[in-house]
Design a protein around this motif. Sequence first.
Motif, PDB file in Angstrom:
ATOM      1  N   ASP A   1      14.631 -12.297  99.178  1.00 21.38           N
ATOM      2  CA  ASP A   1      16.324 -12.890  98.459  1.00 21.38           C
ATOM      3  C   ASP A   1      16.760 -12.924  99.883  1.00 21.38           C
ATOM      4  O   ASP A   1      16.923 -12.840 100.911  1.00 21.38           O
ATOM      5  N   SER A   2      17.732 -13.622  99.712  1.00 18.58           N
ATOM      6  CA  SER A   2      18.326 -14.089 101.036  1.00 18.58           C
ATOM      7  C   SER A   2      19.130 -13.080 101.840  1.00 18.58           C
ATOM      8  O   SER A   2      19.088 -12.640 102.341  1.00 18.58           O
TER       9      SER A   2
ATOM     10  N   GLU B   1      15.731 -20.677  97.921  1.00 16.93           N
ATOM     11  CA  GLU B   1      17.087 -19.700  97.687  1.00 16.93           C
ATOM     12  C   GLU B   1      17.736 -19.600  98.998  1.00 16.93           C
ATOM     13  O   GLU B   1      18.862 -19.315  99.921  1.00 16.93           O
TER      14      GLU B   1
ATOM     15  N   ASP C   1      18.649 -22.708 100.555  1.00 16.95           N
ATOM     16  CA  ASP C   1      19.839 -22.399 100.264  1.00 16.95           C
ATOM     17  C   ASP C   1      21.077 -22.072 100.278  1.00 16.95           C
ATOM     18  O   ASP C   1      22.852 -22.502 100.064  1.00 16.95           O
ATOM     19  N   SER C   2      21.058 -20.637 100.711  1.00 20.83           N
ATOM     20  CA  SER C   2      22.539 -19.634 101.020  1.00 20.83           C
ATOM     21  C   SER C   2      22.821 -20.067 101.290  1.00 20.83           C
ATOM     22  O   SER C   2      24.138 -18.902 101.975  1.00 20.83           O
TER      23      SER C   2
END
Length: 348
Positions: free
Chosen positions: A90-91, A146, A149-150
């Motif tokens: 994840d980010s 993700e 985009d984050s």
Amino acid sequence: MYGGANWDNLIKTVRNCTPVKAKRIAIKNPNITFFFLCRQYIVINNQGQLRMFNPGDAVFFSGIPWYGVAPQCDAYNKNHMTVAYTTPDDSQQFLNIASYTLADGSPAVDVVCIFGGNYCTNELPSLRANNNNPPTLNQFNPNIQEVLDSGVVKALQDKGITVLLTILNGHSAVGWSQFTSEIVATAFVNYLKTDIVDKYGLDGIDIDDEYSIGIPNQTSLVMVTSIMQQLMPDKIISKALFNDIHNFDTIYKGKKLSDTLDYGWEMTYGGNPIFRLPQYVDKGMGKDRLSLGFWFGQISPNPEKDVQWIKDNGYEGLMVFDFQAPSDTVMMGTLVNALYGIGNWNCQ
């Protein structure tokens, strides 16, 4: 540069630079070996020629520095490079890469390759999640999308870290070595530029030329990277080097692959470096553009000795694959301390 120095190795001057921005500019150009950054206005009398620089001017050079005394400026040498391949969950995990620092507080990881995108088709979008199985119009797996985009790509860049996207072949007939048409290759590069690199603010593209089931074409790689160089001149083109030495002999419009790649990191993990990197030097890649790959899953007998070989022989640096895995994160710390000295792997 001291006033009596030869300025023939001046590459460029960039206005309104911060130290972080200047360091990232230096990484983007393998020919840059050092630069100075002005904190105050300065006039340098260079053999009768007055050179005037303003606060925020970064002045980039190749070759060996000849520094004088100028309290208005700070000098920086580009010594080595550390590269991390990561498939972040994840980010936040991706953002955590910036928490690893050298003793001087600068990033311990210079370049991050997001692993990755899958080139599956010449129908847009060319990148498809999960190798387009099942068929989808989504370009990336959810964890990669993700991250993109984050906003964490820019967050790492703001810390001085260069961020690339690694693109692999997607187990289909298309691939980096499968281009036979300039038109198709140009369309693919335009797609990468517009829909991937520019959209997500990336510093360039990293090529991993594996897993295509199509027929390879000897001219393909040098053709598509030449087009990338033309259409994205300010972006990095790098390659995971593996079973590809034959591709460096092909000439396309006067260029070889060594002319179109900015960097390469060799990934036949665990073997003696003397059999891994010098072959690319023989094919025209400068040592300052080559790094040695490491992976805990196929670790060499003595990684620290390999790092010493890198230093002794003037190569650019090292790459660690699968950085997000705890064992590889620890190994990166060991390698960084071997590269720069004990105390240079710290987690904030």
